[in-house]
Motif scaffolding. Structure first.
Motif, PDB file in Angstrom:
ATOM      1  N   PRO A 192       0.793  -1.234   0.000  1.00  0.00           N
ATOM      2  CA  PRO A 192       0.000   0.000   0.000  1.00  0.00           C
ATOM      3  C   PRO A 192       0.827   1.287   0.000  1.00  0.00           C
ATOM      4  O   PRO A 192       0.384   2.289  -0.556  1.00  0.00           O
ATOM      5  CB  PRO A 192      -0.819  -0.118   1.298  1.00  0.00           C
ATOM      6  N   VAL A 193       1.994   1.278   0.609  1.00  0.00           N
ATOM      7  CA  VAL A 193       2.823   2.490   0.661  1.00  0.00           C
ATOM      8  C   VAL A 193       3.844   2.499  -0.475  1.00  0.00           C
ATOM      9  O   VAL A 193       3.837   3.371  -1.347  1.00  0.00           O
ATOM     10  CB  VAL A 193       3.534   2.626   2.025  1.00  0.00           C
ATOM     11  N   HIS A 194       4.725   1.512  -0.480  1.00  0.00           N
ATOM     12  CA  HIS A 194       5.873   1.566  -1.391  1.00  0.00           C
ATOM     13  C   HIS A 194       5.521   1.155  -2.818  1.00  0.00           C
ATOM     14  O   HIS A 194       5.956   1.814  -3.776  1.00  0.00           O
ATOM     15  CB  HIS A 194       7.001   0.701  -0.838  1.00  0.00           C
ATOM     16  N   LEU A 195       4.772   0.081  -2.980  1.00  0.00           N
ATOM     17  CA  LEU A 195       4.417  -0.331  -4.338  1.00  0.00           C
ATOM     18  C   LEU A 195       3.518   0.716  -4.994  1.00  0.00           C
ATOM     19  O   LEU A 195       3.708   1.048  -6.168  1.00  0.00           O
ATOM     20  CB  LEU A 195       3.730  -1.692  -4.312  1.00  0.00           C
ATOM     21  N   CYS A 354      10.915  -3.353  -5.875  1.00  0.00           N
ATOM     22  CA  CYS A 354      11.145  -4.012  -4.580  1.00  0.00           C
ATOM     23  C   CYS A 354       9.859  -4.145  -3.770  1.00  0.00           C
ATOM     24  O   CYS A 354       9.729  -5.051  -2.943  1.00  0.00           O
ATOM     25  CB  CYS A 354      12.189  -3.233  -3.784  1.00  0.00           C
ATOM     26  N   GLY A 355       8.891  -3.236  -4.014  1.00  0.00           N
ATOM     27  CA  GLY A 355       7.593  -3.388  -3.363  1.00  0.00           C
ATOM     28  C   GLY A 355       6.879  -4.644  -3.832  1.00  0.00           C
ATOM     29  O   GLY A 355       6.264  -5.365  -3.031  1.00  0.00           O
ATOM     30  N   ILE A 356       6.949  -4.931  -5.134  1.00  0.00           N
ATOM     31  CA  ILE A 356       6.355  -6.170  -5.665  1.00  0.00           C
ATOM     32  C   ILE A 356       7.007  -7.388  -5.016  1.00  0.00           C
ATOM     33  O   ILE A 356       6.320  -8.319  -4.556  1.00  0.00           O
ATOM     34  CB  ILE A 356       6.517  -6.220  -7.196  1.00  0.00           C
ATOM     35  N   SER A 396      -2.406  -9.477  -4.766  1.00  0.00           N
ATOM     36  CA  SER A 396      -2.296  -8.156  -4.145  1.00  0.00           C
ATOM     37  C   SER A 396      -1.290  -7.292  -4.899  1.00  0.00           C
ATOM     38  O   SER A 396      -1.563  -6.119  -5.198  1.00  0.00           O
ATOM     39  CB  SER A 396      -1.863  -8.294  -2.680  1.00  0.00           C
ATOM     40  N   ALA A 397      -0.127  -7.863  -5.202  1.00  0.00           N
ATOM     41  CA  ALA A 397       0.898  -7.099  -5.919  1.00  0.00           C
ATOM     42  C   ALA A 397       0.382  -6.658  -7.285  1.00  0.00           C
ATOM     43  O   ALA A 397       0.602  -5.515  -7.708  1.00  0.00           O
ATOM     44  CB  ALA A 397       2.163  -7.937  -6.066  1.00  0.00           C
ATOM     45  N   PHE A 398      -0.323  -7.539  -7.971  1.00  0.00           N
ATOM     46  CA  PHE A 398      -0.844  -7.201  -9.293  1.00  0.00           C
ATOM     47  C   PHE A 398      -1.891  -6.091  -9.209  1.00  0.00           C
ATOM     48  O   PHE A 398      -1.851  -5.127  -9.986  1.00  0.00           O
ATOM     49  CB  PHE A 398      -1.461  -8.462  -9.931  1.00  0.00           C
ATOM     50  N   CYS A 399      -2.817  -6.212  -8.287  1.00  0.00           N
ATOM     51  CA  CYS A 399      -3.875  -5.196  -8.138  1.00  0.00           C
ATOM     52  C   CYS A 399      -3.294  -3.843  -7.763  1.00  0.00           C
ATOM     53  O   CYS A 399      -3.690  -2.810  -8.325  1.00  0.00           O
ATOM     54  CB  CYS A 399      -4.885  -5.649  -7.085  1.00  0.00           C
TER      55      CYS A 399
END
Length: 568
Positions: A192-195, A354-356, A396-399
């Motif tokens: 939520p923050v970095h990605l 790196c967030g992913i 989650s990473a994709f969305c």
């Protein structure tokens, strides 16, 4: 009993705790004891110091003529971004209204519990903690837009960018969020923050286009404006990250203090692994030399990677996760440059890539943190937990990545229709500090830029007469007046000495009274001693009465062309 309380707190937004004496019904994550509230508030204060770190890092990465501009953007992120977070952002993430749905929360706007509310302290503490996360997500984007973004357009972007962060933050942390209901895990915000910040940075850098001349000499990084500032920024961010991750236990009661300590140590272990790998990579790539940005962004990338599961890993796992994240980061930076995405600070690689990895790593390495219910009893694939958690984390990473890129493109497209998001080329050449904030630096090639712009008749009236920083025009004017008065006094003294001397010493054969000359004496007080002329930006003489670009405040004469290059 403490374990039960800790378990309820760690369930996050999925468990509601009603209060008979409160006007609010808040998620169990904010059911804070006095010591928990103290921990959350202290962590929030430290996280806010990360704004200093971001500002120093970003100002160190850009050219000197834009360093004030990037610091002003960081201030705007807190002022405007913080205001809109209170206005509607918090309610979009954690609102408890009847219209809340799996996509967005609605309620608790303009948060302000009254005196006497039994939960006033807990609500304010939770809001402040979430506010520190929200302003961080916006600040990430400012570095990617550096040196060519219109400041007014950025202010509008900062005002509205709260929605880009708050909606997906609710997906992961809000009790209404569809990812939260599916069991997604993100302790401190790799997603939520970095990605979100990294995806927004990538979209904004791509939409703005590269800086003028960025790739004319190849893809190698441009020289840093202040490498020391960049290193100092890393240290401040490193410090703030400990509160970022440890504070996300939301307290120290029950078993939470043990995991707060574990989060701090695993955060450091991850950064050790990242720094080690980025150092080896930099030595290999540069033939035994160390590139400062490889090391800085390698360490930051490892910190981003460890954030999602900061107290779910063993020490060796944290080292591996940080090392892999760092490697992804230093490989992605030159890749984005070859794609034509000019990111001056590498935010897209550090926070996006790196967030992913940080979100997905939870699905591989996570422990079940007994007695807390952070993972809903699940473990990662490598811990025998099966594929479910990995699948949810990948989703989650994709969305989050798709949302960050698409929403930022849409937001900047709308803003560009109102205010052009890209600076004019002549403003970019002169620097945002001069054109946006009326701050004139020395020794930055300003005269060359003005001379180059002179033939195309660019209007420079607004910047004519701007004083260089470090000089007090009032003092300079007073010194000039004192020197003039001293010279006049010396002339009169010389004249009186000549007329009072014997006549034969004054008038020689063939010399008239008109031949008497007045020469100021060189001996006298401090004002009669000539001080070497100041050097200008361009290496010429300092000219306090230059009519084309006055240094001491003299207005430019309108009968001369203000577009002509002046000595500065």
């Amino acid at each position: 009993m403490d374990n039960i309380t800790a378990g309820m707190a760690a369930k996050g937004a999925g468990a509601a705790v009603p209060r008979n004496h409160s006007n609010y019904v808040i998620p169990g994550l904010y059911d804070l004891s006095v010591e928990d509230t103290n921990w959350v508030l202290t962590s929030s204060f430290i996280i806010f110091t990360m704004q200093t770190g971001f500002g120093m890092l970003e100002s160190g990465c850009v050219s000197i003529k834009n360093e004030v501009n990037i610091m002003m953007k960081n201030v705007i992120d807190i002022v405007l971004g913080g205001f809109t977070y209170w206005l509607f952002g918090y309610g979009m993430s954690f609102g408890r209204g009847p219209l809340s749905n799996p996509f967005i929360a609605i309620g608790d706007f303009l948060l302000d519990p009254p005196v006497g509310d039994a939960l006033m302290g807990q609500i304010f503490a939770a809001f402040l903690f979430q506010l520190s996360f929200a302003t961080t997500a916006t600040t990430i984007v400012s570095g990617a837009m550096a040196e060519r973004c219109n400041f007014k357009a950025y202010c509008l972007f900062s005002f509205l960018n709260t929605a880009v962060y708050c909606i997906p933050a609710g997906w992961v942390w809000g009790e209404h969020g569809f990812l939260n209901k599916m069991g997604a895990v993100d302790i401190a915000g790799s997603g939520p923050v970095h990605l979100i910040g990294g995806a927004s940075a990538f979209a904004s850098a791509a939409m703005l286009g590269p800086r003028l001349g960025r790739y004319s000499e190849g893809y190698d990084p441009l020289p840093l404006g202040n490498p020391v500032n960049a290193c100092m920024g890393l240290f401040v961010l490193w410090w703030g990250w400990l509160a970022f991750n440890s504070g996300s236990t939301y307290g120290v009661s029950g078993a939470k203090w043990q995991y707060a300590a574990r989060a701090a140590v695993m955060t450091m272990m991850g950064s050790f692994g990242g720094g080690f790998i980025s150092s080896i990579y930099s030595f290999w790539r540069h033939g035994g030399g160390m590139d400062i940005m490889d090391l800085i962004n390698g360490v930051l990338g490892s910190l981003v990677s460890i954030t999602a599961g900061c107290f779910l890993y063993r020490a060796w796992e944290a080292l591996v996760i940080g090392a892999i994240g760092s490697l992804f980061c230093v490989l992605a930076m030159p890749l984005f440059d070859r794609m034509g995405v000019d990111d001056p600070v590498g935010a897209s690689a550090v926070h996006g890539v790196c967030g992913i990895w940080g979100v997905i790593a939870v699905g591989l390495f996570a422990d079940n943190p007994i007695p807390l219910d952070t993972t809903n009893g699940r473990s990662g694939l490598f811990k025998g937990g099966g594929w479910y958690l990995l699948g949810v984390q990948t989703l989650s990473a994709f969305c989050l990545c798709c949302w960050g890129i698409c929403s930022t493109f849409l937001l900047l497209y709308v803003i560009n229709k109102i205010i052009p998001i890209r600076m004019d080329p002549h403003e970019e050449l002169l620097g945002a500090d001069l054109t946006e904030h009326r701050i004139r630096h020395s020794q930055i090639g300003l005269s060359r830029a003005i001379s180059a712009l002179a033939p195309i008749k660019v209007d420079l009236k607004n910047i004519a007469g701007i004083q260089p920083i470090g000089i007090n025009p009032g003092h300079e004017r007073s010194i000039d007046q004192l020197r003039a008065a001293e010279d006049k006094l010396q002339q009169w003294q010389s004249y009186l000495e000549q007329v009072s001397a014997p006549r034969g010493n004054i008038k020689m054969e063939g010399q008239s009274h008109a031949d008497i000359t007045f020469k100021p004496r060189t001996a006298g007080n401090v004002f009669s001693r000539r001080i070497p002329a100041r050097k200008s930006i361009s290496g010429g003489l300092y000219r306090p009465n230059n009519s084309e670009f006055p240094v001491i405040g003299q207005a430019p004469k309108m009968d001369k062309d203000p577009n002509f290059a002046w000595v500065d």
